[in-house]
Motif scaffolding. Structure first.
Motif, mmCIF file in Angstrom:
data_model
loop_
_atom_site.group_PDB
_atom_site.id
_atom_site.type_symbol
_atom_site.label_atom_id
_atom_site.label_comp_id
_atom_site.label_asym_id
_atom_site.label_seq_id
_atom_site.Cartn_x
_atom_site.Cartn_y
_atom_site.Cartn_z
ATOM 1 N N GLU A 468 -3.090 -1.605 6.920
ATOM 2 C CA GLU A 468 -2.677 -0.252 6.566
ATOM 3 C C GLU A 468 -2.755 -0.028 5.044
ATOM 4 O O GLU A 468 -3.198 1.029 4.614
ATOM 5 N N PRO A 469 -2.331 -1.003 4.217
ATOM 6 C CA PRO A 469 -2.480 -0.784 2.771
ATOM 7 C C PRO A 469 -3.929 -0.526 2.367
ATOM 8 O O PRO A 469 -4.190 0.310 1.496
ATOM 9 N N HIS A 471 -6.165 0.910 4.217
ATOM 10 C CA HIS A 471 -6.426 2.280 4.656
ATOM 11 C C HIS A 471 -5.882 3.277 3.645
ATOM 12 O O HIS A 471 -6.561 4.208 3.214
ATOM 13 N N LEU A 472 -4.611 3.052 3.234
ATOM 14 C CA LEU A 472 -3.992 3.963 2.267
ATOM 15 C C LEU A 472 -4.707 3.913 0.922
ATOM 16 O O LEU A 472 -4.880 4.936 0.252
ATOM 17 N N GLN A 475 -7.702 5.988 1.167
ATOM 18 C CA GLN A 475 -7.363 7.409 1.137
ATOM 19 C C GLN A 475 -7.060 7.849 -0.303
ATOM 20 O O GLN A 475 -7.450 8.925 -0.732
ATOM 21 N N ASN A 476 -6.358 6.995 -1.051
ATOM 22 C CA ASN A 476 -6.037 7.333 -2.435
ATOM 23 C C ASN A 476 -7.291 7.441 -3.290
ATOM 24 O O ASN A 476 -7.381 8.291 -4.168
ATOM 25 N N LEU A 749 6.931 5.757 0.913
ATOM 26 C CA LEU A 749 6.304 4.625 1.613
ATOM 27 C C LEU A 749 7.264 3.442 1.695
ATOM 28 O O LEU A 749 7.397 2.799 2.733
ATOM 29 N N ARG A 750 7.939 3.201 0.572
ATOM 30 C CA ARG A 750 8.882 2.082 0.557
ATOM 31 C C ARG A 750 10.042 2.370 1.513
ATOM 32 O O ARG A 750 10.508 1.476 2.217
ATOM 33 N N VAL A 752 10.095 4.136 4.252
ATOM 34 C CA VAL A 752 9.780 4.010 5.672
ATOM 35 C C VAL A 752 9.268 2.622 6.014
ATOM 36 O O VAL A 752 8.748 2.403 7.104
ATOM 37 N N GLY A 753 9.386 1.697 5.052
ATOM 38 C CA GLY A 753 9.162 0.320 5.454
ATOM 39 C C GLY A 753 7.962 -0.389 4.874
ATOM 40 O O GLY A 753 7.563 -1.433 5.372
ATOM 41 N N MET A 754 7.356 0.156 3.808
ATOM 42 C CA MET A 754 6.263 -0.582 3.183
ATOM 43 C C MET A 754 6.870 -1.646 2.278
ATOM 44 O O MET A 754 7.756 -1.348 1.475
ATOM 45 N N SER A 755 6.400 -2.871 2.402
ATOM 46 C CA SER A 755 6.934 -3.932 1.558
ATOM 47 C C SER A 755 6.297 -3.847 0.170
ATOM 48 O O SER A 755 5.277 -3.184 -0.014
ATOM 49 N N GLN A 758 2.806 -5.036 0.268
ATOM 50 C CA GLN A 758 1.873 -4.057 0.828
ATOM 51 C C GLN A 758 1.539 -2.970 -0.180
ATOM 52 O O GLN A 758 0.411 -2.503 -0.266
#
Lengths: 842, 257
Positions: A468-469, A471-472, A475-476, A749-750, A752-755, A758
Motif C-alpha cells: 500500500e505505501p 501505491h500511495l 499516487q503522490n 494516514l497515521r 487510521v493505522g499507517m506505521s 510504512q
C-alpha cells in the motif's frame, strides 16, 4: 513589507540554506575551476621565472610556426656560435644548454614516470643547479639525479641506474644528487656532463638554446640587438621577457582550454540548480498563497509581492554564492591534492583567489537564483486578497495546451540546432550544439509535465502491488505533474549527459575495436607506454634491434610530428610506405596511395584535401621547425582514419625535416618460417633494455586503446556526477516541501493505522518513481544525443552506434537507490510528525 | 471477539463482560509550570459495547482530548485508558498504530480522505495498510448503507462534503473495528447531509452492533445517541440516557457554553 519579508526569511533559514546548496554546488564548481586554473597558471609563471633566472637574452633557432612547446622538439643551435657570442661586447657570460627526455628505471625494472609532468634529461650547469650530495657528473657514465626522485626510490650516490633515451638505453652511476627546484611540479631530472647530454639527447655538436647574461649596465634590448648582429641566418636572439611571454601565452592557451572545459561542466551544474530553484520557489509560492493573500489584503501591491519573493531569491543567491566560494576553495584544494597523488606537484604555490573569481561566482549564483525565481514571483501576484479570509483559490497554472506548444517549439528548436551544429558546415558549430542541447533539455523539461502523470503511473505501476505505501507513493508522484516533472527534469539533465557520454564512449570503443580487428595484421604492437608526448615513445634503437632478429619478418615504425600549415601547428604521421601495408590492411585505394609515396612528397587525407581544394599533383607548403618552409607535392589521397593528423610522409622525409625522436608505434610481423614462441622471445629480447616500451598483441592493443576511452569516460562521469548530486538534492527539497504541504494527510494516514515504517516507505517510493522517471527521460535524450554525435563522427571513423543496455539499466538502478538516499531525511521527518498536531492544524 | 495475543499484556485480567473503552482516573496536562493546562482532570468513564455515546461540553472542557486519548492518538499524563481489555499505556508506538489500524475506526470533522485515492480505496485503506483482504460481503453491506456505491471510483475532490463524510464513515466500519471514534463528524455539513450521516451511524449501532463514541457540539447530533456524557473542566459532570435535543440544550446552557 520589508520587515515581513525579512521575518519570513529568518523563520525559514534552514530551508533557505538547503535551497541555496543546490546553486552553491554549481557556484563552487565555477569558483573552484578558476582557483584551480589560476593556481596552475601561477605555478607555471613561477617555473618560467625560475627557469629564466640569470638570463637576459636567449639565442635559439628561429621559430618557424606557432606551436605548443615540447621538450626536445626544438631545432638545435650550432655549438660553434658560442665563442662568437661570448666575444660580443656587453656579454658577461653565455652558456649552451641541452634538454630532452630521459626516463630513469627503478630497481624493479619499471620506468619512473609520473602521470603528466615530464621526465627530463639535460646537461649539468653549476650556475643553474645546486648539489645536495655527491659530485658533478664527469665522463660517459656519470649522472646526477634529482633529490625528490632519489628520496622516493632510495637512490644514493654510487648506485647504478639504467636510463632510457629517444634513441638508446644506457647504464650510469649516480655521482651526485641535485636539489630539484620546487617549481618543477613533480618532473624527474637526470643531468649529464654537457658533451654526454648532447650525444644522448640527439644534440651532437649543438644545443637547444644558448642563454646569454648581460654585463652590468647593458639592457636586455641592447644586448639582444648586439647578439643578433653576429648570428647567421636561421637563428634569432630574443630578450628573456619576450621568450617567457611566448611560453606563458602557449601555456595560457592550454590552461584556457582546461578552464573552458571545466566551466562547461560547471554550467551544467548551475543549469540543474536553476531547475531546482524554479521548482522550490514555485512550491513556496503555492504554499504561501494565504500569507500572500493576507499581505495583499492589508495593502501590499502586486509589485511589492513580487519584490518580496525576489528578495528571498536574492538572499538565497547571496547565500549560495558565499557557500559556493567556500566550496570552490575546497574543490580546488581537493583537485590539487588529487593531481599531486598522480605525480603533478602544485605544492609551494598558494591557492590563487583572484577578485575575478569572486565576482564571477557571485554573479553566477545571484543570476541563476533570481532569474529562476522570476516566473514563480510573477505567479505570486495572481493571488487575490480574498484568500486571506478563507476564499478558495488555486494558482493558475499555465494551461497545458500552451505548455505543449511552447515546449514543443523549444524542443524542436533545440533538436534542430543540435543537428545543424553537428551536420552542417557552419562556424561556431560547438556553440550551436551547446545551445541546441540546452534548449532540448528545457523543452523536454516543459513537455515532461504533460507526460509526468502517465509516466509516473507506468513507472510506479509494477510497484503498486508490492504494498500500500508503494501505491500511495505512486499516487503522490502523480498528483502534481508539474512538480514531479520539474524535479525529475533536473535529474534528466545530468543523466542525459552521462547517458550521452556513455553511449559515445561505447560507440567509439566499438568502432576502434572493429577498426583494429579489421586492419591490424601485425603480431605485436610496441608503444612507449604513456600517451603524453613528453614521456616519449619507443626508442628508435628498438626497431633496429628487432630487424636483427631472424624470427621477425617485418618491422614498421610510425612517428608523429608537428609542422606549420598556414601558420597553425598541424600534426602529421610518418610511415614506411613499403612495410606499412604488410602490418596494416589499408584497403585497395590507400594501398595505391602508399605505393605512390616517395621521400619527397606527402599523402593527404581525402576529405581534408577536399576542404582545401587540393588534388593529386598540387603542392602543399609545410613549415618544419628544423628545415623551414618546404613545398611537398601531394602524391596521393588516403581514406584510412586512425593516424594522427591528416598528413602522411615517409620516414626518410621525417628524418630530413625533424630532430631525432621516439617512434610512436612499432608494428612487428612474424617471419613466415618462425614460430610464435620464437617471435615472442625475439621481441622480448629486443625491448629488454627498454622497460619504457610496452609490447602488446592485437587483443592487448585493443584493450589499451579502449581503456584510454574508459578513463576519459570515468572523468566525465565524475564531473557530471555533481549535477546529478544537485538533482538529488532537488528531489529531497521537493519531497521536504511536499511533506509540509501534506501534514494533515500524513496525520490522517497515521491515525487510521499507517506505521512509521510504512510512511517512510511511501515517501521513498515517491522518490524512487521521480528518480526513475528522470533517469528514463534522461537516457532517452542521451540515446538521441549519442546517436546524433556518432552519425556526425562517421567520417572520423566512428562507424558503430552502440547502446550499452546493461550499463544504462545499471544507471536506472543506481538512480533508484540514490533517490531512496535523497528521500532519507524527508521520510524521517514525515514519520516523526506528531499525529495530533497533523490532524488538528487550524 | 478475537484479540491478537501479541497485543495483550499477559498480566491483564480479562473480565467476562468488559466495556468497549474506558478511562480510569485520566489526567492530561499540556505544557508545564505556570502555563500548564489540565485538559483531563482525573476523569473516569466507560463506553458500553454496542452503544452510541455522544460526548458534549463547552470549548476547552477536554472532550476532544478525551477522544484522542481513547483512540490512542495522544497519551495520558497519568491514569489508564482501556480499549476492550487492552491498556493503552502499556503499548509501544508500533502496537498503538496496529491497534488503531485493526481495532478502531475514525471519522474526523474534515479532511477525512486521502485526496489521491478513490472513495473505494479510501474505504479499504486500513485493511490495505494491514495487507488484509476486506470481507467483500461486509464491505458491500457498509457501502450500501452509506449510499456511495455510485461514487466509489471518484476522488474525494469529486465528492460532496456529505459524501466525503459518509465515505469516511464507511472506512471506519469497513474493518469491523471494535469501536469507532467520531470527532465532530457533522461539523462541516449542512443539516440534511448531517442527518443522513447520523442516520447511518445509528443504523451501524442498531443493526450491526457497532460501538460509536462521538464528540459533538451540536445538541441535535447528540440527541441521536443512546447516551450523552457531559464534560466540564476535564471531568464528567453529568450524563443523560435516551436524550432529546431540547433536554441536551437545556443542560448545555447550565454548563455555560
Amino acid at each position: 513589507m520589508w520587515r515581513a519579508t525579512l521575518k519570513g526569511l529568518l523563520a525559514h533559514r534552514w530551508r533557505l540554506l538547503r535551497t541555496a546548496l543546490a546553486v552553491a554546488l554549481g557556484v563552487g564548481f565555477v569558483a573552484g575551476t578558476y582557483i584551480l586554473t589560476d593556481t596552475m597558471r601561477q605555478k607555471i609563471d613561477d617555473i618560467i621565472a625560475e627557469g629564466s633566472e640569470g638570463q637576459d637574452v636567449v639565442v635559439r633557432a628561429e621559430t618557424k610556426f606557432a606551436s605548443v612547446a615540447t621538450v626536445g622538439a626544438e631545432t638545435p643551435v650550432y655549438e660553434g656560435l658560442l665563442p662568437e657570442i661570448r666575444e660580443v661586447e656587453g656579454v658577461a657570460d653565455a652558456r649552451g644548454s641541452v634538454f630532452g627526455t630521459a626516463v630513469m628505471i627503478d630497481e624493479r625494472g619499471d620506468p619512473i614516470r609520473p602521470m603528466g609532468p615530464p621526465t627530463l634529461g639535460g646537461n649539468w650547469d653549476p650556475t643553474q643547479f645546486e648539489l645536495a650530495a655527491g659530485e658533478p657528473p664527469v665522463g660517459l657514465t656519470d649522472v646526477v639525479v634529482d633529490d625528490v626522485t632519489a628520496e622516493r626510490y632510495e637512490f644514493v650516490v654510487g648506485d647504478d641506474i639504467q636510463i632510457v633515451f629517444p634513441s638508446s638505453s644506457e647504464a650510469f652511476r649516480i655521482s651526485g644528487i641535485v636539489k630539484m627546484p620546487p617549481s618543477y611540479m613533480g618532473a624527474t631530472m637526470a643531468l649529464f656532463e654537457l658533451p654526454v647530454a648532447q650525444r644522448l639527447l640527439g644534440f651532437s655538436g649543438s644545443f637547444n638554446s644558448i642563454a646569454v647574461r648581460a654585463a652590468p649596465g647593458i639592457s636586455d634590448v641592447v644586448l639582444r640587438d648586439r647578439v643578433a648582429a653576429v648570428l647567421p641566418e636561421g637563428y634569432e636572439a630574443v630578450t628573456i621577457s619576450a621568450a617567457t611571454a611566448e611560453v606563458e601565452e602557449q601555456m595560457g592557451r592550454i590552461m584556457g582550454f582546461i578552464e573552458t572545459a571545466l566551466l562547461a561542466f560547471a554550467a551544467v551544474a548551475l543549469f540543474v540548480g536553476a531547475f531546482i530553484i524554479f521548482n522550490t520557489f514555485s512550491i513556496l509560492v503555492a504554499q504561501r498563497t494565504r500569507e500572500i493573500g493576507l499581505l495583499r489584503a492589508v495593502g501590499a501591491t502586486r509589485t511589492q509581492v513580487t519584490l518580496s519573493v525576489l528578495t528571498e531569491a536574492v538572499v538565497v543567491g547571496l547565500l549560495a554564492s558565499l557557500v559556493g566560494l567556500a566550496l570552490g576553495m575546497i574543490f580546488a584544494q581537493g583537485m590539487i591534492a588529487l593531481l599531486g597523488a598522480f605525480g603533478t606537484e602544485f605544492s609551494g604555490t598558494a591557492l590563487q583567489f583572484r577578485p575575478r573569481t569572486a565576482v564571477v561566482a557571485m554573479l553566477a549564483g545571484l543570476l541563476v537564483t533570481v532569474v529562476s525565481a522570476v516566473a514563480p514571483a510573477r505567479r505570486a501576484t495572481h493571488v487575490p486578497p480574498v484568500v486571506a479570509i478563507g476564499g478558495h483559490f488555486q494558482l493558475p497554472g499555465r494551461s497545458l495546451h500552451r505548455r505543449l506548444i511552447v515546449g514543443g517549439l523549444v524542443t524542436a528548436f533545440g533538436v534542430g540546432s543540435l543537428l545543424v551544429g553537428l551536420f552542417a558546415d557552419i562556424p561556431n558549430a560547438l556553440s550551436v550544439v551547446g545551445v541546441g542541447a540546452l534548449a532540448t533539455f528545457i523543452g523536454a523539461g516543459m513537455l515532461s509535465a504533460l507526460i509526468a502523470r502517465p509516466l509516473a503511473a507506468v513507472v510506479g505501476g509494477p510497484f503498486t502491488r508490492v504494498s500500500e505505501p508503494a501505491h500511495l507513493g505512486r499516487q503522490n508522484a502523480m498528483r502534481s505533474p508539474r512538480r514531479t516533472a520539474s524535479t525529475a527534469a533536473a535529474l534528466m539533465i545530468g543523466v542525459g549527459l552521462v547517458g550521452f557520454v556513455t553511449i559515445a564512449a561505447a560507440s567509439v570503443k566499438a568502432s576502434a575495436t572493429s577498426a583494429i580487428e579489421d586492419s591490424v595484421r601485425a603480431d605485436y604492437i610496441l608503444q612507449g607506454g604513456s600517451a603524453a608526448m613528453t614521456t616519449g615513445g619507443v626508442s628508435a634503437d628498438v626497431s633496429g634491434r628487432l630487424r636483427e632478429e631472424p624470427s621477425v619478418g617485418v618491422v614498421s615504425s610510425v612517428k608523429t610530428g608537428q609542422f606549420g600549415l598556414d601558420d597553425a601547428a598541424t600534426t602529421l604521421t610518418a610511415i614506411d610506405p613499403l612495410t606499412l601495408p604488410e602490418v596494416l590492411d589499408v584497403g585497395a585505394g590507400d594501398l595505391a596511395a602508399l605505393g605512390a609515396l616517395t621521400d619527397e612528397g606527402v599523402l593527404v587525407r581525402d576529405r581534408v584535401a577536399e576542404d582545401h581544394g587540393w588534388k593529386v599533383g598540387d603542392t602543399v607548403e609545410m613549415v618544419f621547425q628544423k628545415t623551414g618552409a618546404q613545398r611537398l607535392p601531394i602524391e596521393g589521397l588516403y581514406e584510412l582514419s586512425g593516424f594522427s593528423g591528416d598528413f602522411l610522409i615517409s620516414l626518410s622525409a621525417y628524418e630530413r625535416n625533424f630532430v631525432p625522436g621516439f617512434d610512436a608505434q612499432v608494428y612487428v610481423l612474424r617471419a613466415p618460417e618462425a614460430s610464435a614462441a620464437d617471435l615472442e622471445a625475439a621481441v622480448n629480447r629486443a625491448v629488454e633494455p627498454y622497460p619504457t616500451v610496452t609490447v602488446q598483441d592485437k587483443a592487448e592493443y585493443i584493450k589499451s586503446q579502449t581503456s584510454q576511452i574508459d578513463g576519459l569516460l570515468a572523468f566525465m562521469q565524475a564531473l557530471l556526477g555533481l549535477s546529478i548530486l544537485i538533482a538529488l538534492l532537488g528531489i529531497a527539497n521537493t519531497l521536504g516541501l511536499s511533506i509540509i504541504e501534506r501534514t494533515r494527510e500524513l496525520g490522517l494516514l497515521r491515525a487510521v493505522g499507517m506505521s512509521r515504517g510504512q510512511l517512510r516507505s511511501m515517501v521513498r517510493w515517491e522518490a524512487v518513481i521521480i528518480g526513475v522517471m528522470g533517469t528514463l527521460l534522461g537516457l532517452a535524450i542521451g540515446v538521441f544525443f549519442g546517436w546524433a554525435l556518432v552519425r556526425a563522427l562517421q567520417e572520423e571513423g566512428v562507424t558503430e552506434f552502440t547502446v550499452p543496455l546493461g550499463q544504462l539499466a545499471l544507471y536506472v538502478v543506481i538512480a533508484a537507490v540514490a533517490a531512496i538516499l535523497a528521500a532519507w531525511l524527508p521520510a524521517r521527518r514525515a514519520s516523526k510528525l506528531d499525529i495530533l498536531s497533523a490532524i488538528v492544524t487550524e | 471477539m478475537s484479540i491478537s495475543s501479541g497485543l495483550m499484556p499477559p498480566y491483564v485480567h480479562v473480565p467476562a463482560s468488559v466495556a468497549a473503552a474506558r478511562a480510569v482516573e485520566a489526567v492530561k496536562i499540556y505544557g508545564s509550570g505556570d502555563t500548564a493546562v489540565r485538559a483531563l482532570n482525573g476523569l473516569t468513564v466507560e463506553f458500553e459495547r454496542g452503544h452510541f455515546t455522544a460526548i458534549m461540553g463547552p470549548s476547552g472542557s477536554g472532550k476532544s482530548t478525551l477522544l484522542h486519548c481513547l483512540a490512542g492518538l495522544d497519551a495520558l499524563t497519568t491514569g489508564q485508558i482501556f480499549l476492550g481489555d487492552i491498556e493503552l499505556g502499556q503499548l509501544s508506538e508500533r502496537e498503538l498504530t496496529k491497534l488503531r489500524r485493526d481495532r478502531a475506526g475514525f471519522v474526523f470533522q474534515a479532511f477525512n480522505l486521502i485526496p489521491t485515492l478513490t472513495a473505494a480505496e479510501n474505504v479499504t485503506l486500513p485493511m490495505d495498510l494491514a495487507g488484509r483482504e476486506a470481507d467483500p460481503e461486509w464491505l458491500d453491506t457498509v457501502i450500501e448503507a452509506v449510499g456511495i456505491r455510485d461514487r466509489l471510483g471518484h476522488k474525494p475532490s469529486e465528492l460532496s462534503g456529505g459524501q466525503q463524510q459518509r465515505a469516511a464513515a464507511a472506512r471506519a466500519l469497513a474493518s469491523r473495528p471494535e469501536i469507532v471514534f467520531a470527532d465532530e463528524p457533522t461539523g462541516n455539513l449542512d443539516s440534511s447531509a448531517a442527518a443522513e450521516l447520523l442516520t447511518f451511524m445509528q443504523r451501524a449501532v442498531k443493526d450491526f452492533g457497532q460501538t460509536i463514541v462521538m464528540v459533538t457540539h451540536d445538541p441535535a447530533a447528540a440527541s441521536r445517541a443512546d447516551r450523552v456524557v457531559f464534560l466540564a473542566d476535564g471531568r464528567i459532570v453529568d450524563e443523560m440516557l435516551e436524550p432529546t435535543a431540547a433536554a441536551i440544550l437545556d443542560r448545555m446552557k447550565r454548563l455555560g457554553d
